[in-house]
Design a protein around this motif. Structure first.
Motif, PDB file in Angstrom:
ATOM      1  N   LEU A   1       0.890  -1.180   0.025  1.00 15.52           N
ATOM      2  CA  LEU A   1      -0.091   0.097   0.137  1.00 15.52           C
ATOM      3  C   LEU A   1       0.807   1.120  -0.099  1.00 15.52           C
ATOM      4  O   LEU A   1       0.678   2.311  -0.676  1.00 15.52           O
ATOM      5  CB  LEU A   1      -0.996   0.115   1.279  1.00 15.52           C
TER       6      LEU A   1
ATOM      7  N   ALA B   1       3.918   1.169  -0.957  1.00 13.74           N
ATOM      8  CA  ALA B   1       4.644   1.476  -2.171  1.00 13.74           C
ATOM      9  C   ALA B   1       3.794   2.027  -3.381  1.00 13.74           C
ATOM     10  O   ALA B   1       4.591   2.854  -4.241  1.00 13.74           O
ATOM     11  CB  ALA B   1       5.249   0.080  -2.693  1.00 13.74           C
ATOM     12  N   LEU B   2       2.426   1.716  -3.319  1.00 15.11           N
ATOM     13  CA  LEU B   2       1.543   2.395  -4.289  1.00 15.11           C
ATOM     14  C   LEU B   2       1.287   3.891  -3.967  1.00 15.11           C
ATOM     15  O   LEU B   2       1.452   4.647  -4.763  1.00 15.11           O
ATOM     16  CB  LEU B   2       0.123   1.837  -4.159  1.00 15.11           C
ATOM     17  N   GLN B   3       1.342   4.297  -2.647  1.00 16.20           N
ATOM     18  CA  GLN B   3       1.363   5.653  -2.335  1.00 16.20           C
ATOM     19  C   GLN B   3       2.462   6.608  -2.915  1.00 16.20           C
ATOM     20  O   GLN B   3       2.408   7.595  -3.624  1.00 16.20           O
ATOM     21  CB  GLN B   3       1.340   6.149  -0.907  1.00 16.20           C
TER      22      GLN B   3
ATOM     23  N   LEU C   1       4.452   5.597  -5.626  1.00 16.01           N
ATOM     24  CA  LEU C   1       4.324   5.814  -6.830  1.00 16.01           C
ATOM     25  C   LEU C   1       3.380   7.048  -7.415  1.00 16.01           C
ATOM     26  O   LEU C   1       3.849   7.628  -8.172  1.00 16.01           O
ATOM     27  CB  LEU C   1       3.820   4.362  -7.356  1.00 16.01           C
ATOM     28  N   MET C   2       2.180   6.930  -6.731  1.00 16.70           N
ATOM     29  CA  MET C   2       1.354   7.924  -7.062  1.00 16.70           C
ATOM     30  C   MET C   2       1.805   9.391  -6.450  1.00 16.70           C
ATOM     31  O   MET C   2       1.198  10.266  -7.258  1.00 16.70           O
ATOM     32  CB  MET C   2      -0.163   7.688  -6.466  1.00 16.70           C
ATOM     33  N   ASP C   3       2.657   9.439  -5.760  1.00 20.24           N
ATOM     34  CA  ASP C   3       3.124  10.734  -5.401  1.00 20.24           C
ATOM     35  C   ASP C   3       4.267  11.081  -6.350  1.00 20.24           C
ATOM     36  O   ASP C   3       4.874  12.244  -6.140  1.00 20.24           O
ATOM     37  CB  ASP C   3       3.918  10.691  -3.772  1.00 20.24           C
ATOM     38  N   GLY C   4       4.594  10.624  -7.400  1.00 25.51           N
ATOM     39  CA  GLY C   4       5.389  10.598  -8.308  1.00 25.51           C
ATOM     40  C   GLY C   4       6.804  10.007  -8.360  1.00 25.51           C
ATOM     41  O   GLY C   4       7.836  10.695  -9.085  1.00 25.51           O
TER      42      GLY C   4
ATOM     43  N   GLN D   1       9.863   7.104  -8.211  1.00 23.38           N
ATOM     44  CA  GLN D   1      10.044   5.593  -8.693  1.00 23.38           C
ATOM     45  C   GLN D   1      10.071   4.974  -7.512  1.00 23.38           C
ATOM     46  O   GLN D   1      10.616   4.958  -6.454  1.00 23.38           O
ATOM     47  CB  GLN D   1      11.467   5.787  -9.562  1.00 23.38           C
ATOM     48  N   VAL D   2       9.550   3.843  -7.644  1.00 24.29           N
ATOM     49  CA  VAL D   2       9.510   2.523  -6.666  1.00 24.29           C
ATOM     50  C   VAL D   2       9.932   1.259  -7.416  1.00 24.29           C
ATOM     51  O   VAL D   2       9.914   0.858  -8.376  1.00 24.29           O
ATOM     52  CB  VAL D   2       8.155   2.456  -6.397  1.00 24.29           C
ATOM     53  N   MET D   3      10.908   0.628  -6.434  1.00 19.73           N
ATOM     54  CA  MET D   3      11.824  -0.262  -6.840  1.00 19.73           C
ATOM     55  C   MET D   3      12.320  -0.933  -5.839  1.00 19.73           C
ATOM     56  O   MET D   3      12.339  -0.447  -4.442  1.00 19.73           O
ATOM     57  CB  MET D   3      12.712  -0.037  -7.960  1.00 19.73           C
TER      58      MET D   3
END
Lengths: 415, 415, 415, 415
Positions: free
Chosen positions: D238, D240-242, D244-247, D249-251
């Motif tokens: 959850l 991690a999704l936040q 991502l949506m906050d702009g 990069q997630v990895m």
């Protein structure tokens, strides 16, 4: 004598023009003065501009100044038919949204039939036609204005090649134009166009912007402001560094093509996205152009590698590539902010078009002094527009005191 | 022959210089070439710059090129004593943090005693002293460089008044300088200086920035990035409009004075914050300057309306006004990023000082062709620095194809 | 048995539903499983939701699971008529954009005629009608879901008053719902709605957001991202502090009314903007609502103080007050993102509706265990949705190692 | 009876404590009341907190309330020696910056020697020592408070295991604490610590944040605000999704390790950056921790793969790996904001410590009713702190009208 889609749309168009006018206080100030002074009395103007509510207000301002005007579209997809209808009750208008290339050039010629004293152009298609197909009319022309970066580049090339036959004022180069229209205007309206066309969520998307000039900077900033992870591609090392320091990823289009969800071109050049890039893209990628001409995305190459094409929403053509992946092309590759949205908001065009109106007045008054060159907007006009805008917004700023002016002049005071 | 605070600080200084050097890959590339080619062999350089780790690396690069150098501080508060100590083992250094005005000018004179061929200046105090008190040395000088906006303004005034006696390259005007150093560098380091001096939370504060040039834009952006509500004051209508469209409140200093929690001046002018403004401020307001000279805040007027003054933290003077309110002046009104922090980060000075090194080389090679004017950094140097920086960062960008170059040249292709 | 505007719009609607589906990979995964397992076989569902492309895809997913469905609109202005047409070929649909209040409730009753086992609601109008006018049907119902904050507040009040007759799962309370849909979804789509309705430039405007819950936070963030100067009004001190620290101005509506250019309400409460505020507003102010019901702006009071009203653009009613100033009300005060734009983007509704589908399945499986209460979405469903979304986006994240799990459990390890 | 570094630093410390106090108006209000009411008369408090100016003001407030206090550091590197010196004139202080582990625990024991009625902890080292080595003192204790996430996790584990011997109020869980201190406080002070330690430019850097809880969110936001390209790693889908949506990069950390320039851990867990990650890092990477304990970066593994280590700046240890690359570890892996900077700014600690003071008072008044559990801060205290803060800032917000309160209670009004 006009050629518009449906004259019955005039009422709706008139309301929208009025609405825009309420956001254009600087132009309103100028219109008031023009009405009284009639500085353009007897002047014939051939105008080739996006036929939007803002342009309508510019036309009405010029008319208030005494000019006779014919207007055509500077892009086949950017005309607002209701606005064209309403405006055709005041001046000659030749513009229909979605007109084909033939009619587009026929309209340019209709406008030239007015035998203009002055040309107003946006992309230089009018000037270019005049210089190639309608040479006989040139001797009449005392000057012209050009609205956009792309047009200025073409006109400077003409000047360099010695073929430019009359003076042009590059309205685009006014600071109150390109720093606002190209940056804040293109920034918002490009995002607007993409969302209207697709209704996709920008947040969380990898958003690739090609070109980091004023337009690209504006688009990147707004994409970031909507929550995207922005990637910039550039050919200019200095701008590439700026993009990097502004917090964006910077890479070649070959790399960007693999990771982008949304692509926007703002370069003024050809072949920014082409075959090799399409083939690298993720399934369901969205591709749009925000530059003046629809050449930045190589659509013929996209067609060539596709097995089918479907209009899935009004401004979305979904291509299915032979590799099975889908690519969504917006607005047929034409400026997305005009194709799918309404172009720049009125309040930013207010300053651009104030520069246009004052530049036309300047040409009329100074025609004899001007050579066959591309000129900058006179500094005084630029400053005047900025001051007028602040005044209209009710914002007061500081003024230099005598002591401060003197300090700026002096070199003797130090540590 | 150096005059530094404590030579025992040399080891610590040396480590810090090395650390900075690890962030300055462009200068490192140039140093490598200079070491081989010795383009500055026999050249004597009088330098007046902030004595920081980055300057140390510039000095070592010039020395590697064969130059003999004497260095003094361009601001009494900006010297890093450990760096001065370390550097004094390599070149002559005259700089002590906190030196008084007398010693400051004594140091400038010591540097001039080298009988320079070239001057490097930052704020034009060196050039100004040379032109007023040490005129006999001028005939020797073949050229100079100037680092900062304020200095360039003074030098242009000298050129205009016909008193400038040798050519100067305005390093500040290089795009790879002012677009990066003044914007990203000043932006971060000003916030850094304020936080180090006060440890106050920026988020939720009303943060007033005076001046919306490159420096002011940078400071405003970073203050916003730290959560402040930013207010901008300006005298230039165009910049005021930009600030507004960038989302800031814009108003006169008289209005801003009433609501600000933190004030920063970045104008290059005098009297930005003065008596009438101090009297309007809220209790406990914080006032700092990020412009070159400590004249932007009128400190004598602040003293005159205060009943007491207390150094409450190392770089915070707390004035208690006669009206009972407190005003906290940071770093005695000197550039806060150098007074309370460490100046611009090395990676941004990397480009500025690469321009310096290459400009000095250019003067040596082209001295005969240059007139007694203020010159821009040659375009090629600017481009070279940007390319080198991208290369050092491992970033690849696109290059124009032949088709694209041709398109940009042509004016015939349109819609 | 459906009641839609024009069945001929079905083809266009079908394409748009497909397009949205391409952005809803999580729901697609669930649909695939439902198709195979038929967990909703024989279940009758009465649904009252915004009739959009995303809702269509939820309906088709439930149908794939074996359910029989009737759908009406949860807001008279939010129906997309082409979508309703397309969907009516698959399930019963009762929804026409712009329907009056009478037809709106007639449609709710038509949907209830299905004699539902399960209700799906968005704002609790369906549940409220069922509990007041159609009580005889209640005994049949095994449970329901509720989509929105406003509905959950109403249902909790019903639970508190002891009148709720069956269990409801508050889908809104799922973290994968309200943290995304209310924040990112409302944020973008509210700005989108305002721009489509007005085409005004957000940059440089003073943008007032009332309410700083998830929706308000999202709207404020995006307005800032588009260049506005944002002002927040709140009644909750903690949220007011958050808004302040996030860099916004915070004040009472009485103060905000005087300076705002654009106003948006997101509170879920009545009378946020009323007579006293309208009278303070600047000429040409724009007023919109993004909360569930059109009660946040007191329109009757606006009517009462106006001397005329004109529809100046499709979603803009321009009121001229008796004081001569104009106020522009957008979308008749209904949720602007649905009235003037297309509601939340599909990719964010993907998660909300995945929660809906899985909650319906949960009710069917667990009906006997549930009491007449408002329940949270089970934690496992929430986590499942998040994991599925990341998987669909191709993003890999870290997993806790055994050593890390153990560390989190232990309290013995310290400094 | 105190143990501090140098009592001569007291004067400087006193000024800094006063400065901080000027930023802590809420605590000042409470101190005024405590002075009058003496609610803590005769209460002995053992406190284990970061010994900073803000803590000093909390201590003085408790003393004003009548308490007798002994204070030690909750982290060996976070003590400000001048503050400790000044404070030791008022209460017993056992804290020296840089103390070794042995002395750290000796100091904890010295504090416990006071035979406390109440414990105040930050990380649970004090409580843990009391429960393991000083069990005989437990019967005396009526309650305690805990400041930080990490401590609360440990205490909840103790409660779960049935070993917690007295009630604890988790101050960290107050909304006016963790939403402000952990988010705005950690955000700014972590960036501050990194810049003070390294003086590197954040703009243009790839900045990796591990953990996207309140602290990680704050750090990521400020890094972005300073111009970084931010990458987030997480274990929670959850969050991690936040991110991502906050702009961002997630990895996974394995991917992030290859591209990061700066790394910050904020997870509260061990082994976030370990051997396998160090080996993937770029030359000259910077690694810091902002979590409570120095376990997030596995330093022993870093040592094991290094061939040398050098302190290149005061808070920078530069490791040269056997593979030749350099890695710069900041502040020995301890909380960077306290190790290299001054911890959270006073204005944010104002609210956290107002909660502390009021929670201690609550324990004294309600000891008999409390069980051996971890309690939340009572809602009234939380609300009171928020209201007091707004009042001190001079901000007025709206209040619910009767009509609005009634609307929120009702479920009958709908569309």
């Amino acid at each position: 004598m006009s050629d518009v889609k449906d004259i019955n749309l005039a009422e709706e168009g008139k309301n929208k023009i009025e609405w825009a006018y309420s956001q254009m206080p600087v132009l309103a100030e100028i219109r008031k003065r023009f009405q009284k002074e009639k500085p353009l009395k007897g002047v014939k103007i051939a105008a080739c501009l996006h036929v939007t509510t803002e342009t309508a207000n510019l036309m009405l301002t010029l008319k208030a100044g005494g000019a006779q005007i014919a207007l055509c579209a500077s892009n086949p997809l950017s005309t607002q038919d209701d606005v064209a209808a309403a405006l055709s009750k005041e001046i000659d208008v030749f513009a229909i949204k979605g007109e084909d290339n033939e009619r587009y050039y026929k309209h340019i010629n209709s406008v030239l039939d007015i035998k203009p004293d002055i040309t107003m152009d946006d992309g230089a298609d009018l000037v270019s036609t005049l210089h190639s197909k309608r040479k006989n009319l040139i001797s009449n022309v005392i000057g012209g204005t050009e609205e956009t970066t792309t047009g200025v580049i073409r006109l400077r090339a003409m000047e360099r090649d010695g073929v430019l036959k009359y003076p042009i004022i590059a309205v685009n180069d006014a600071e109150t134009k390109h720093m606002f229209d190209n940056y804040y205007g293109t920034g918002q309206s490009t995002i607007d166009g993409i969302i209207r066309a697709t209704n996709i969520l920008i947040a969380g998307k990898t958003f690739v912007v090609s070109g980091y000039g004023w337009c690209g900077k504006g688009v990147a900033l707004r994409a970031k402001g909507m929550g995207a992870n922005v990637v910039v591609t550039e050919v200019n090392p200095l701008r590439a560094l700026q993009a990097l320091m502004d917090g964006y990823q910077v890479m070649s289009m070959n790399e960007a093509a693999k990771i982008g969800d949304i692509f926007v071109t703002t370069t003024g050049n050809v072949d920014i996205i082409k075959k090799e890039h399409f083939l690298l893209m993720k399934d369901n990628a969205v591709v749009a152009n925000s530059g003046h001409f629809n050449v930045e995305i190589n659509i013929p190459e996209l067609e060539a590698i596709s097995k089918s094409k479907k209009k899935i929403r009004p401004f979305v053509d979904q291509y299915t590539l032979k590799n099975g992946r889908k690519i969504n092309l917006l607005g047929e590759g034409r400026l997305i902010n005009l194709a799918a949205a309404e172009g720049h908001p009125a309040s930013v065009m207010d300053m651009s078009f104030a520069n246009q109106a004052l530049s036309v007045e300047y040409i009329v008054k100074n025609a004899k002094k001007l050579e066959k060159k591309v000129y900058k907007v006179p500094k005084e006009i630029d400053q005047e527009v900025a001051k007028l805008k602040l005044k209209c917004l009710g914002i007061e700023i500081d003024e230099l005191s005598d002591r401060q002016k003197q300090y700026l002049e002096s070199w003797k005071e130090g540590t």
